[in-house]
Motif scaffolding. Structure first.
Motif, PDB file in Angstrom:
ATOM      1  N   TRP A  81      -0.617   2.013  -8.596  1.00 45.51           N
ATOM      2  CA  TRP A  81      -1.203   0.641  -8.206  1.00 45.51           C
ATOM      3  C   TRP A  81      -1.509  -0.085  -9.436  1.00 45.51           C
ATOM      4  CZ3 TRP A  81      -4.274   2.190  -3.409  1.00 45.51           C
ATOM      5  CH2 TRP A  81      -3.440   2.810  -2.197  1.00 45.51           C
TER       6      TRP A  81
ATOM      7  N   ASP B 262       1.024  -1.146   0.095  1.00 48.78           N
ATOM      8  CA  ASP B 262      -0.028   0.147  -0.195  1.00 48.78           C
ATOM      9  C   ASP B 262       0.717   1.174  -0.025  1.00 48.78           C
ATOM     10  OD1 ASP B 262       0.834  -0.174   2.579  1.00 48.78           O
ATOM     11  OD2 ASP B 262      -1.164  -0.020   3.411  1.00 48.78           O
ATOM     12  N   THR B 263       2.253   0.887  -0.192  1.00 47.80           N
ATOM     13  CA  THR B 263       3.078   2.153  -0.891  1.00 47.80           C
ATOM     14  C   THR B 263       2.890   2.305  -2.230  1.00 47.80           C
ATOM     15  OG1 THR B 263       4.939   0.608  -1.034  1.00 47.80           O
ATOM     16  CG2 THR B 263       4.612   1.717   1.161  1.00 47.80           C
ATOM     17  N   GLY B 264       3.891   3.149  -2.556  1.00 50.35           N
ATOM     18  CA  GLY B 264       3.898   3.565  -4.068  1.00 50.35           C
ATOM     19  C   GLY B 264       2.414   4.461  -4.712  1.00 50.35           C
ATOM     20  N   SER B 265       2.754   4.906  -5.845  1.00 50.66           N
ATOM     21  CA  SER B 265       1.444   5.831  -6.307  1.00 50.66           C
ATOM     22  C   SER B 265       0.902   5.271  -7.498  1.00 50.66           C
ATOM     23  CB  SER B 265       2.126   7.331  -6.273  1.00 50.66           C
ATOM     24  OG  SER B 265       3.173   7.418  -7.291  1.00 50.66           O
TER      25      SER B 265
ATOM     26  N   ARG C 105     -10.736   1.079  -6.023  1.00 51.37           N
ATOM     27  CA  ARG C 105      -9.442   0.548  -5.356  1.00 51.37           C
ATOM     28  C   ARG C 105     -10.237  -0.538  -4.094  1.00 51.37           C
ATOM     29  NH1 ARG C 105      -5.295   1.116  -8.588  1.00 51.37           N
ATOM     30  NH2 ARG C 105      -5.041   3.299  -9.056  1.00 51.37           N
TER      31      ARG C 105
END
Ligand SMILES: *Cc1c(COP(=O)(O)O)cnc(C)c1O
Length: 371
Positions: A30, A25-28, A49
């Motif tokens: 997905w 649930d990191t990053g931008s 999501r």
């Protein structure tokens, strides 16, 4: 004792599903869950999501509300899901059993039947009080879970904290005590607190069920909580589907748990409690009523000289109540939820003019009782 030791070995060994939302649930950007990259067309709702399986803000709000640590809390789709998870985790088909004290909420027995588990009964006393001695006498080695509804549905009686804790103590190492506190908000205040959630650290075999469906007015959102030993919460998570909590439901829950809604909820509970007293007094004056059972919940269980006629008269006036005649010891009773003051007035108007007996008593409908 680690309560998990009593669970089915195959459940303890289960490798849980690892959801994409948990993995990253990191990053931008997905691109790991085959979701649509665009939010739906409704504004302000990123529902393209998958949701967080156990959203941290909701866990925090509920942990604070119920006075437990976050790891002692499992949020599910109503407390119904908590009941089902417990039965599935602890009761092997054809081998293990649950214990219930009828008349009580029907979901415990229903989940046990679905699971193929046995059902041992230790009935409530004639005044609908818990019979702790009868419970202990009825516990066999097969009984893994003892369900206790406090306050009880459908009769409405409360269960003293001390009695619950004594029972938990007596069952330690043998069975878990699952205390369903769906109506705790409506119970008379107790200096030691109404809920036994604060006693989880002293009783590893204690499990408490709470819900936002009743006092918090969120039955449609399906949000309930199971409070227990952190190791048991981790075990039950393995049985849950990967994304159990719909985002709109989580948002609705967070809205009512914060800010002004919280104050409004307490005011509504105050009104329900006052109306419970007023409605009980009014019903006791009605000739068709035999007895109003004392209630610690947001309903009254009422004995009638002719329950079928009373139910029919209410229905003819557009008022729907619950026929509870199928339950043991309640063959003459209807369960009436506390409504708004105007709705309760309507109930009293209809019943105050009803004669004691108007027609032959019909047989009660049969089948499993849910709510
Ligand atoms: C209404 C009720 C529930 C609540 O079920 P949810 O699944 O949380 O809506 C649980 N236990 C009892 C005894 C109830 O009456």
């Amino acid at each position: 004792m680690n309560p998990v030791e009593l669970a089915r070995p195959e459940i303890r060994a289960l490798q849980p599903y690892s959801s994409a939302r948990m993995e990253a649930d990191t990053g931008s950007i997905w691109l790991n869950a085959n979701e649509s990259p665009w939010p739906p067309l409704a504004p302000d709702s990123p529902w393209n999501r998958y949701p967080d399986p156990q959203p941290a803000p909701l866990l925090e709000a509920l942990a604070e509300l119920y006075g437990v640590r976050r790891e002692q809390l499992l949020v599910g789709r109503g407390s119904d899901e908590g009941i089902d998870l417990m039965v599935r985790a602890f009761c092997a088909a054809g081998r293990d059993a649950i214990l219930v004290s009828p008349p009580t909420f029907g979901m415990y027995a229903l989940c046990a039947r679905v699971q193929g588990a046995g059902i041992v009964e230790a009935p409530l006393r004639r005044d609908f009080a818990l019979d702790a001695e009868a419970v202990l006498a009825a516990v066999t080695p097969a009984v893994k879970l003892v369900f206790l509804c406090a306050p009880n549905n459908p009769a409405g009686a409360g269960v003293p904290r001390a009695a619950i804790l004594r029972l938990a103590e007596a069952l330690a190492g043998r069975a878990l005590l699952v205390v369903d506190e769906a109506y705790a908000e409506f119970a008379d205040p107790d200096p030691a607190g109404v809920s036994v959630a604060g006693d989880l650290d002293r009783h590893a075999n204690l499990v408490v069920l709470r819900t936002l469906s009743k006092a918090w007015g969120l039955a449609g959102a399906r949000i309930g909580a199971l409070l227990a030993d952190a190791r048991l919460v981790a075990l039950l998570r393995k049985l849950m589907p990967p994304y159990p909590l719909p985002s709109p439901s989580v948002q609705a829950a967070l809205r009512v748990l914060t800010g002004q809604d919280r104050q409004a909820m307490r005011e509504r509970v105050r009104i329900v409690r006052a109306e419970r007293t007023r409605l009980a007094a009014g019903l006791a004056q009605s000739r068709c009523v035999r007895k109003v059972l004392p209630s610690q919940a947001n309903f009254l269980c009422v004995r009638f000289h002719d329950a079928a006629a009373a139910g029919a008269a209410l229905l003819a006036a557009g008022v729907v109540v619950r026929d509870v005649r199928r339950y043991p010891m309640l063959g003459d009773a209807l369960r009436i939820s506390i409504g708004t003051p105007a709705e309760n007035d309507r109930v009293l108007e209809v019943l105050q003019v009803l004669p004691p007996v108007t027609q032959p008593v019909e047989s009660a409908p049969r089948g499993e009782v849910h709510a």
